[in-house]
Design a protein around this motif. Structure first.
Motif, PDB file in Angstrom:
ATOM      1  N   ASP A   1       9.618   1.900  11.614  1.00  0.00           N
ATOM      2  CA  ASP A   1       9.277   1.280  12.886  1.00  0.00           C
ATOM      3  C   ASP A   1      10.085  -0.004  12.990  1.00  0.00           C
ATOM      4  OD1 ASP A   1       8.221  -0.029  15.083  1.00  0.00           O
ATOM      5  OD2 ASP A   1       6.139   0.504  14.632  1.00  0.00           O
ATOM      6  N   ALA A   2      11.105   0.001  13.838  1.00  0.00           N
ATOM      7  CA  ALA A   2      12.024  -1.129  13.940  1.00  0.00           C
ATOM      8  C   ALA A   2      11.363  -2.393  14.484  1.00  0.00           C
ATOM      9  CB  ALA A   2      13.215  -0.757  14.826  1.00  0.00           C
ATOM     10  N   LEU A   3      10.140  -2.279  14.997  1.00  0.00           N
ATOM     11  CA  LEU A   3       9.448  -3.451  15.516  1.00  0.00           C
ATOM     12  C   LEU A   3       8.617  -4.154  14.440  1.00  0.00           C
ATOM     13  CD1 LEU A   3       8.256  -2.213  19.029  1.00  0.00           C
ATOM     14  CD2 LEU A   3      10.370  -3.402  18.391  1.00  0.00           C
TER      15      LEU A   3
ATOM     16  N   ILE B   1       0.826  -1.220   0.000  1.00  0.00           N
ATOM     17  CA  ILE B   1       0.000   0.000   0.000  1.00  0.00           C
ATOM     18  C   ILE B   1       0.853   1.260   0.000  1.00  0.00           C
ATOM     19  CG2 ILE B   1      -1.948  -1.159   1.117  1.00  0.00           C
ATOM     20  CD1 ILE B   1      -1.097   0.264   3.739  1.00  0.00           C
ATOM     21  N   TYR B   2       2.094   1.158  -0.464  1.00  0.00           N
ATOM     22  CA  TYR B   2       2.978   2.321  -0.445  1.00  0.00           C
ATOM     23  C   TYR B   2       2.395   3.502  -1.229  1.00  0.00           C
ATOM     24  CZ  TYR B   2       6.935  -0.064   1.790  1.00  0.00           C
ATOM     25  OH  TYR B   2       7.750  -0.703   2.680  1.00  0.00           O
TER      26      TYR B   2
ATOM     27  N   THR C   1       9.737   0.050   6.868  1.00  0.00           N
ATOM     28  CA  THR C   1       9.654   1.332   6.168  1.00  0.00           C
ATOM     29  C   THR C   1       8.190   1.612   5.875  1.00  0.00           C
ATOM     30  OG1 THR C   1      11.851   1.131   5.185  1.00  0.00           O
ATOM     31  CG2 THR C   1      10.294   2.590   4.084  1.00  0.00           C
ATOM     32  N   ILE C   2       7.613   2.557   6.600  1.00  0.00           N
ATOM     33  CA  ILE C   2       6.176   2.802   6.541  1.00  0.00           C
ATOM     34  C   ILE C   2       5.748   3.312   5.160  1.00  0.00           C
ATOM     35  CG2 ILE C   2       4.244   3.997   7.622  1.00  0.00           C
ATOM     36  CD1 ILE C   2       5.769   2.007   9.444  1.00  0.00           C
ATOM     37  N   GLY C   3       6.568   4.214   4.587  1.00  0.00           N
ATOM     38  CA  GLY C   3       6.228   4.788   3.291  1.00  0.00           C
ATOM     39  C   GLY C   3       6.015   6.286   3.343  1.00  0.00           C
TER      40      GLY C   3
ATOM     41  N   GLN D   1       1.927   7.266   0.264  1.00  0.00           N
ATOM     42  CA  GLN D   1       2.679   8.363  -0.338  1.00  0.00           C
ATOM     43  C   GLN D   1       1.786   9.356  -1.082  1.00  0.00           C
ATOM     44  OE1 GLN D   1       5.470   6.115  -2.688  1.00  0.00           O
ATOM     45  NE2 GLN D   1       6.696   5.528  -0.907  1.00  0.00           N
ATOM     46  N   GLY D   2       0.482   9.116  -1.065  1.00  0.00           N
ATOM     47  CA  GLY D   2      -0.453  10.081  -1.638  1.00  0.00           C
ATOM     48  C   GLY D   2      -0.613  10.018  -3.138  1.00  0.00           C
ATOM     49  N   ILE D   3      -0.169   8.950  -3.772  1.00  0.00           N
ATOM     50  CA  ILE D   3      -0.301   8.852  -5.233  1.00  0.00           C
ATOM     51  C   ILE D   3      -1.394   7.882  -5.657  1.00  0.00           C
ATOM     52  CG2 ILE D   3       2.125   9.445  -5.608  1.00  0.00           C
ATOM     53  CD1 ILE D   3       2.622   6.468  -6.241  1.00  0.00           C
TER      54      ILE D   3
END
Length: 342
Positions: A234-236, A170-171, A227-229, A175-177
């Motif tokens: 979030d390292a967890l 869902i990146y 990497t949330i995007g 990222q709003g695109i």
């Protein structure tokens, strides 16, 4: 499978440049007798060298997608495809006039490149087949799952039976695109002969890179949820490569026996590739990591600020993307890609 080359002689005779870190002696056989890393192309105007990295052996050309940047003419967020002539002196590149909407991952297919297009707020993403020859015409293949648009396709591979396997995180929405997702973050299989599309794996935060083992009995899929995007991490959350058995049940392939394969020490495992011996390569936060098929870290090719993707060229060459730079690594000359099916 494991690397079959003898590494004893290499270990004794090779002076390893600082760009290569050895964690297991088997890495010497991957490096070969004269490993080398060099920048062959640089462009600081925009991040042209981000994803895909599809090497076409018949023309010695490298295709890649940029990271998102603001087009100075339209003032809109965009992604472009570049074609790089890696044998030119100096190495040259050109931007293609492509119709693939926000392209990301790609793979060799049918003499050209099979692309994942993320789509836009108003344009459906999906799979596109692009010719490797000018004018590089791209044809739309599939854009959704039985009435629901895909989220923002990320990467794709082609199986020996001709089917396309691809990831759909869902990146794009983050990222709003892309619009709000209508599907979970999943992995799919598309059969171009029947046009049937199946969910082949779920349970991911951000399914990303994927690759088959040489015998296609194992599928590797990375989850880059760390990497949330939106620029945060979030390292967890997972930054992990999972392995699956490819099983045939009732005449159809299924992914079974999900297990953790590997996790890098720095960043996320983005693009995945496998060599002919079954070693697994991933683009990570500090370079390219290499694991044995048993999940043992063999070594790293260190790249400042890391890499999202890379590809094998001829005679053990590897092309590594680094946003504004393209690196060429010279490894063992016998190493080859498992992606050049045609």
């Amino acid at each position: 499978m494991s690397t079959t080359l003898s590494h004893t002689a290499f270990a004794a005779s090779t002076s390893i440049p600082s760009a290569f870190t050895v964690y297991d002696n088997a890495f010497y056989s991957i490096l070969g007798s004269a490993p080398k890393l060099e920048v062959i192309l640089e462009n600081n105007d925009f991040p042209f060298a981000h994803e895909a990295s599809v090497y076409v052996p018949t023309t010695d050309e490298l295709f890649m997608s940029s990271n998102r940047f603001t087009d100075p003419v339209t003032n809109e967020s965009t992604i472009v495809i570049s074609k790089v002539n890696v044998t030119a002196n100096p190495v040259t590149s050109e931007i293609l006039n492509s119709t693939v909407p926000m392209p990301n991952g790609g793979v060799n297919h049918d003499g050209g490149i099979l692309w994942t297009g993320q789509g836009t707020l108003n344009t459906t993403g999906g799979l596109w087949q692009m010719s490797a020859q000018s004018p590089n015409k791209a044809e739309f293949i599939v854009g959704g799952f039985y009435g629901r648009q895909f989220n923002s396709l990320n990467d794709v591979v082609v199986a020996n039976d001709g089917s396309f396997w691809f990831t759909d995180p869902i990146y794009g929405y983050i990222q709003g695109i892309r619009p709000k997702p209508k599907l979970p973050a999943q992995v799919y299989r598309y059969d171009p002969a029947t046009k049937a599309v199946r969910v082949i794996a779920d349970g991911f935060g951000r399914p990303n890179g994927l690759s088959f083992s040489p015998d296609e009995k194992t599928m590797y899929i990375s989850d880059t949820a760390e990497t949330i995007g939106d620029g945060t991490t979030d390292a967890l959350l997972p930054a992990t490569i999972y392995a699956f058995d490819v099983s045939t049940i009732n005449g159809q392939p299924f992914l079974t026996n999900r297990r953790v394969f590997a996790m890098p020490g720095d960043g996320i495992p983005d693009g995945l590739k496998v060599d002919q011996h079954g070693n697994v390569y991933a683009g990570c936060g500090d370079g390219v990591y290499v694991w044995s098929s048993g999940g043992v870290l063999l070594g790293k090719i260190l790249i400042e600020d890391g890499t999202s993707n890379f590809s094998f060229g001829k005679k053990g060459q590897m092309y590594i993307l680094n946003e504004n730079k393209v690196y060429r690594a010279q490894l063992n000359s016998t190493l080859r890609s498992t992606l050049w099916k045609n």
